[in-house]
Write an enzyme that holds these catalytic residues in place. Structure first.
Site, PDB file in Angstrom:
ATOM      1  N   SER A 149       0.875  -1.180   0.000  1.00  0.00           N
ATOM      2  CA  SER A 149       0.000   0.000   0.000  1.00  0.00           C
ATOM      3  C   SER A 149       0.906   1.222   0.000  1.00  0.00           C
ATOM      4  O   SER A 149       2.098   1.123   0.329  1.00  0.00           O
ATOM      5  CB  SER A 149      -0.839  -0.012   1.288  1.00  0.00           C
ATOM      6  N   TYR A 195      -2.038  -1.070  10.409  1.00  0.00           N
ATOM      7  CA  TYR A 195      -2.004  -1.190   8.943  1.00  0.00           C
ATOM      8  C   TYR A 195      -0.649  -0.696   8.415  1.00  0.00           C
ATOM      9  O   TYR A 195      -0.006  -1.353   7.597  1.00  0.00           O
ATOM     10  CB  TYR A 195      -3.158  -0.382   8.366  1.00  0.00           C
TER      11      TYR A 195
HETATM   12  P1  NAD Z   1     -11.594  -5.712   0.176  1.00  0.00           P
HETATM   13  O1  NAD Z   1     -12.173  -5.594   1.538  1.00  0.00           O
HETATM   14  O2  NAD Z   1     -12.468  -5.619  -1.014  1.00  0.00           O
HETATM   15  O3  NAD Z   1     -10.738  -7.040   0.052  1.00  0.00           O
HETATM   16  C1  NAD Z   1     -10.084  -7.636   1.144  1.00  0.00           C
HETATM   17  C2  NAD Z   1     -10.052  -9.117   0.873  1.00  0.00           C
HETATM   18  O4  NAD Z   1      -9.388  -9.779   1.958  1.00  0.00           O
HETATM   19  C3  NAD Z   1     -11.458  -9.708   0.780  1.00  0.00           C
HETATM   20  O5  NAD Z   1     -11.484 -10.682  -0.237  1.00  0.00           O
HETATM   21  C4  NAD Z   1     -11.628 -10.334   2.135  1.00  0.00           C
HETATM   22  O6  NAD Z   1     -12.561 -11.376   2.132  1.00  0.00           O
HETATM   23  C5  NAD Z   1     -10.222 -10.842   2.381  1.00  0.00           C
HETATM   24  N1  NAD Z   1      -9.952 -11.182   3.766  1.00  0.00           N
HETATM   25  C6  NAD Z   1     -10.156 -10.432   4.871  1.00  0.00           C
HETATM   26  N2  NAD Z   1      -9.874 -11.144   5.972  1.00  0.00           N
HETATM   27  C7  NAD Z   1      -9.469 -12.362   5.547  1.00  0.00           C
HETATM   28  C8  NAD Z   1      -9.050 -13.547   6.206  1.00  0.00           C
HETATM   29  N3  NAD Z   1      -8.998 -13.616   7.538  1.00  0.00           N
HETATM   30  N4  NAD Z   1      -8.720 -14.628   5.454  1.00  0.00           N
HETATM   31  C9  NAD Z   1      -8.808 -14.578   4.103  1.00  0.00           C
HETATM   32  N5  NAD Z   1      -9.191 -13.486   3.418  1.00  0.00           N
HETATM   33  C10 NAD Z   1      -9.518 -12.401   4.149  1.00  0.00           C
HETATM   34  O7  NAD Z   1     -10.479  -4.591   0.107  1.00  0.00           O
HETATM   35  P2  NAD Z   1      -9.375  -4.251  -1.002  1.00  0.00           P
HETATM   36  O8  NAD Z   1      -9.277  -2.784  -0.981  1.00  0.00           O
HETATM   37  O9  NAD Z   1      -9.612  -4.944  -2.264  1.00  0.00           O
HETATM   38  O10 NAD Z   1      -8.062  -4.806  -0.294  1.00  0.00           O
HETATM   39  C11 NAD Z   1      -7.232  -5.774  -0.876  1.00  0.00           C
HETATM   40  C12 NAD Z   1      -5.795  -5.484  -0.494  1.00  0.00           C
HETATM   41  O11 NAD Z   1      -5.416  -4.232  -1.056  1.00  0.00           O
HETATM   42  C13 NAD Z   1      -5.554  -5.381   1.003  1.00  0.00           C
HETATM   43  O12 NAD Z   1      -4.332  -5.985   1.344  1.00  0.00           O
HETATM   44  C14 NAD Z   1      -5.485  -3.878   1.223  1.00  0.00           C
HETATM   45  O13 NAD Z   1      -4.738  -3.551   2.362  1.00  0.00           O
HETATM   46  C15 NAD Z   1      -4.802  -3.456  -0.056  1.00  0.00           C
HETATM   47  N6  NAD Z   1      -4.926  -2.045  -0.386  1.00  0.00           N
HETATM   48  C16 NAD Z   1      -6.153  -1.498  -0.634  1.00  0.00           C
HETATM   49  C17 NAD Z   1      -6.220  -0.164  -0.955  1.00  0.00           C
HETATM   50  C18 NAD Z   1      -7.526   0.514  -1.263  1.00  0.00           C
HETATM   51  O14 NAD Z   1      -7.548   1.740  -1.347  1.00  0.00           O
HETATM   52  N7  NAD Z   1      -8.610  -0.206  -1.429  1.00  0.00           N
HETATM   53  C19 NAD Z   1      -5.069   0.609  -1.034  1.00  0.00           C
HETATM   54  C20 NAD Z   1      -3.841   0.012  -0.779  1.00  0.00           C
HETATM   55  C21 NAD Z   1      -3.790  -1.329  -0.461  1.00  0.00           C
END
Ligand code: NAD
Length: 257
Positions: free
Chosen positions: A139, A152
């Site tokens: 991130s 985080y």
């Molecule tokens: P999201 O909530 O749509 O996806 C998160 C995923 O992780 C989901 O599929 C959820 O079911 C899964 N998850 C959560 N707990 C879990 C567990 N205990 N076991 C297995 N799976 C689990 O959110 P997203 O934004 O798509 O996030 C995906 C990744 O991207 C994350 O690592 C997040 O930190 C990172 N990220 C997101 C952003 C953003 O702005 N959305 C920015 C930077 C990084």
């Protein structure tokens, strides 16, 4: 880009960025293993949908990334893992004195420790197959911090370190390891932060999006799951063969500041 014959295991991929990555990899011909901790009909339907749309093999495997044995079981039960994407993630917003210990532990487990366990199982498979890509979803918070996101920021800085060690341990193998650092992408993880940020900053929704979230993103626009998926496909290409141990920001200029 032809990834036919390669299998991609993507943790946390029944939603958001993970599903976006899975879609772009399937479009490029890779077989897909989707994952999350639930086991619902709609989880399996997502895999079926990818299979029907792109003519690849796609499965959904339930595994809870807070459980080290389940992390290892996920990769083992995939059978083959040419592309490992450690993407599962969780966020929680609170000041350090108010931060619940169980939230700290869950965020470190899902966003960081799970990747250690999956990588430990995947690397021998990649070495045996003679090709591999480890891609960690870090991130902008792997490179910069924010108030109220201590766990985080710690986990994401940690996974950047794990990525570098993975790259050094595989530097002479036909394997690369890199971290993608998205800025804000409008997924459920971000949607869910908005009410808490409204409370912490005493602002309405529009003000939080404009003045807190996109204030860090000079483009003033969210990144998209398709753009992150496209970055993954690039990292799988021969053009990226010597790209290893690095971070790729997809953040509208956030970390240029
Ligand atoms: P999201 O909530 O749509 O996806 C998160 C995923 O992780 C989901 O599929 C959820 O079911 C899964 N998850 C959560 N707990 C879990 C567990 N205990 N076991 C297995 N799976 C689990 O959110 P997203 O934004 O798509 O996030 C995906 C990744 O991207 C994350 O690592 C997040 O930190 C990172 N990220 C997101 C952003 C953003 O702005 N959305 C920015 C930077 C990084």
């Amino acid at each position: 880009m032809d990834l036919a014959g390669k299998t991609a295991v993507i943790t946390g991929s029944n939603s958001g960025i993970g599903f976006g990555m899975a879609t772009e990899l399937a479009r490029a011909g890779a077989d897909i293993v989707l994952n999350s901790f639930t086991n619902r009909e709609e989880d399996h339907a997502l895999a079926k949908g990818l299979s029907e749309e792109f003519g690849v093999e796609a499965r959904y495997i339930e595994a809870d990334m807070t459980d080290p044995a389940a992390c290892r079981h996920l990769v083992n039960s995939a059978g083959q893992c040419d592309i490992l994407i450690n993407n599962a993630g969780l966020q929680y917003i609170a000041s350090i004195p108010d931060f619940p210990t169980e939230k700290w532990d869950a965020i470190i487990a899902i966003n960081l420790t799970a990747a250690f366990h999956t990588t430990a199982v995947a690397l021998p498979m990649m070495r045996a197959a003679g090709w591999g890509r480890v891609i960690n979803t870090a991130s902008s918070h792997g490179l910069r911090a924010s108030p109220f996101k201590s766990a985080y920021s710690a986990a994401k800085h940690g996974i950047v370190g794990l990525t570098k060690s993975t790259a050094l341990e595989t530097a002479q193998d036909p394997i690369t390891a890199n971290a993608i650092c998205p800025g804000y992408v409008l997924t459920p993880l971000v949607e869910n932060q908005i009410p808490d940020l409204m409370k912490e900053y005493d602002m309405d929704r529009d003000a939080v999006v404009r003045n807190v979230m996109l204030s860090r993103q000079p483009s003033k626009d969210f990144a998209t799951v398709e753009q992150i998926g496209g970055t993954v496909v690039y990292l799988c290409a021969e053009a990226a063969r010597q790209v290893t141990g690095t971070t790729i920001s997809v953040d509208g200029g956030w970390t240029a500041m």
